[in-house]
Design an enzyme around this catalytic site. Structure first.
Site, PDB file in Angstrom:
ATOM      1  N   ASP A 197       9.187  59.729 -38.285  1.00 56.36           N
ATOM      2  CA  ASP A 197       9.103  58.290 -38.522  1.00 56.36           C
ATOM      3  C   ASP A 197      10.429  57.584 -38.231  1.00 56.36           C
ATOM      4  O   ASP A 197      11.111  57.117 -39.138  1.00 56.36           O
ATOM      5  CB  ASP A 197       8.639  58.029 -39.960  1.00 56.36           C
ATOM      6  CG  ASP A 197       8.133  56.615 -40.167  1.00 56.36           C
ATOM      7  OD1 ASP A 197       7.992  55.881 -39.170  1.00 56.36           O
ATOM      8  OD2 ASP A 197       7.874  56.246 -41.335  1.00 56.36           O
TER       9      ASP A 197
ATOM     10  N   HIS B  88       6.712  53.632 -37.772  1.00 57.78           N
ATOM     11  CA  HIS B  88       5.503  52.917 -38.174  1.00 57.78           C
ATOM     12  C   HIS B  88       5.695  51.398 -38.180  1.00 57.78           C
ATOM     13  O   HIS B  88       4.747  50.650 -38.379  1.00 57.78           O
ATOM     14  CB  HIS B  88       5.001  53.404 -39.545  1.00 57.78           C
ATOM     15  CG  HIS B  88       5.820  52.962 -40.716  1.00 57.78           C
ATOM     16  ND1 HIS B  88       6.770  53.767 -41.322  1.00 57.78           N
ATOM     17  CD2 HIS B  88       5.832  51.799 -41.415  1.00 57.78           C
ATOM     18  CE1 HIS B  88       7.312  53.121 -42.346  1.00 57.78           C
ATOM     19  NE2 HIS B  88       6.755  51.915 -42.423  1.00 57.78           N
TER      20      HIS B  88
ATOM     21  N   GLN C  68       7.117  47.923 -50.094  1.00 52.43           N
ATOM     22  CA  GLN C  68       6.722  47.184 -48.905  1.00 52.43           C
ATOM     23  C   GLN C  68       7.799  46.235 -48.421  1.00 52.43           C
ATOM     24  O   GLN C  68       8.399  45.518 -49.196  1.00 52.43           O
ATOM     25  CB  GLN C  68       5.438  46.384 -49.154  1.00 52.43           C
ATOM     26  CG  GLN C  68       4.194  47.232 -49.209  1.00 52.43           C
ATOM     27  CD  GLN C  68       4.020  47.855 -50.548  1.00 52.43           C
ATOM     28  OE1 GLN C  68       4.673  47.467 -51.503  1.00 52.43           O
ATOM     29  NE2 GLN C  68       3.145  48.822 -50.625  1.00 52.43           N
ATOM     30  N   GLY C  69       7.993  46.254 -47.111  1.00 52.01           N
ATOM     31  CA  GLY C  69       8.996  45.376 -46.531  1.00 52.01           C
ATOM     32  C   GLY C  69      10.345  46.053 -46.385  1.00 52.01           C
ATOM     33  O   GLY C  69      11.212  45.574 -45.670  1.00 52.01           O
ATOM     34  N   ASP C  70      10.532  47.183 -47.059  1.00 50.85           N
ATOM     35  CA  ASP C  70      11.777  47.931 -46.930  1.00 50.85           C
ATOM     36  C   ASP C  70      11.657  48.987 -45.839  1.00 50.85           C
ATOM     37  O   ASP C  70      12.649  49.617 -45.467  1.00 50.85           O
ATOM     38  CB  ASP C  70      12.127  48.627 -48.248  1.00 50.85           C
ATOM     39  CG  ASP C  70      12.568  47.630 -49.303  1.00 50.85           C
ATOM     40  OD1 ASP C  70      13.119  46.586 -48.933  1.00 50.85           O
ATOM     41  OD2 ASP C  70      12.345  47.888 -50.486  1.00 50.85           O
ATOM     42  N   SER C  71      10.448  49.202 -45.353  1.00 47.96           N
ATOM     43  CA  SER C  71      10.234  50.200 -44.303  1.00 47.96           C
ATOM     44  C   SER C  71      11.256  50.042 -43.184  1.00 47.96           C
ATOM     45  O   SER C  71      11.556  48.935 -42.745  1.00 47.96           O
ATOM     46  CB  SER C  71       8.836  50.043 -43.707  1.00 47.96           C
ATOM     47  OG  SER C  71       7.872  50.602 -44.540  1.00 47.96           O
TER      48      SER C  71
END
Length: 276
Positions: free
Chosen positions: A137, A92, A222-225
């Protein structure tokens, strides 16, 4: 995560952009980083993303060289060095497969502003075949040149899908906040599919693994994806068992983080990397 899709779950927002419901967000935030929220990590977001969590309460700053395989990607996601010239991240976080020179990988430092940071551009991207926002993912990013740093091996079996895991990243320090300058780290315990499935009725049990505390407080966001979830193997070497994927909010009680189960896709990842 430019133009990437994030899996949606019932509102309120989670960690990225929505696929099924506009009110839900994944762990992909633009310009994001990991933050240890309420004792845990919280990621920021990428170009098409959204929210994080409260200020850093728990967790600690990683030491220089502690996790040399950690990579920060310019679209606001994390990643790990699968090979010296290949980054493993979340599907993603990217917008499809093919030639791509728009992504910059930053490695070799815990401080993103350090003059010692190694920055390398991408040449190609491979998004997991069949990825549609639910499961699968994972993605690979080919770099224009090798980075001379240790790589992170991936788990071949489910043998290490238990115990306590380490997560790290550069995410927002509060919901909607900016990315962090320094790499943060935290530990999260394994959560069974049965328990996790009670929180998320759309969990893909065969492809995803959950981790977190029932009382919340420690989590990725958020941002660690795309960043790794890892632990020591029997020989004491770091082994990646998960990829930060999604979750309901960040560090909320009763809602653990959901990670791509790396062992499920180990063969596909190796095959794709060999042909990238």
């Amino acid at each position: 995560m430019s133009a990437g899709v994030c899996r949606a779950i019932p509102s309120p927002p989670t960690r990225g952009t929505p696929l099924k419901l506009l009110s839900t967000l994944k762990r992909c935030l633009a310009a994001g980083a990991v933050l240890l929220v309420a004792g845990g990590l919280q990621p920021a977001t990428a170009s098409a993303a959204s929210a994080a969590t409260p200020p850093v309460v728990g967790g600690t700053r990683a030491a220089q060289g502690e996790f040399p395989f950690m990579v920060r990607l310019s679209m606001g996601c994390g990643g790990s060095l699968y090979a010296k010239d290949i980054v493993l991240t979340a599907a993603h976080c990217v917008s499809g497969s093919g030639n791509n020179t728009r992504i910059t990988a930053t490695a070799g430092v815990v401080d993103l502003r350090s003059s010692a940071a190694v920055k390398v551009r991408s040449t190609k991207v491979l998004q997991a075949p069949g990825y549609n926002g639910t499961g699968k993912d994972w993605a690979l990013i080919k770099l224009e040149r090798p980075i001379d740093l240790p790589t992170l091996k991936i788990a071949d079996t489910t043998a290490y899908n238990n115990g306590t895991f380490t997560v790290a990243g550069w995410g927002a320090a509060r919901e909607g906040g900016a990315q962090q300058r320094y790499l943060l780290k935290a530990q999260v315990p394994f959560v069974s599919d049965a328990t996790c499935g009670r929180a998320y009725d759309d969990l893909v049990a065969g492809e995803e693994i959950c981790a977190g505390y029932n009382d919340g407080g420690v989590d990725t966001c958020q941002g660690d994806s795309g960043g790794p979830m890892f632990r020591r193997d029997n020989a004491g070497a770091w082994t990646q068992v998960g990829i930060v994927s999604w979750g309901y909010g960040c560090a909320r009680a009763g809602y653990p983080g959901v990670y791509t189960e790396v062992s499920t896709f180990a063969s596909a990842i190796r095959s794709a990397a060999a042909n990238l």
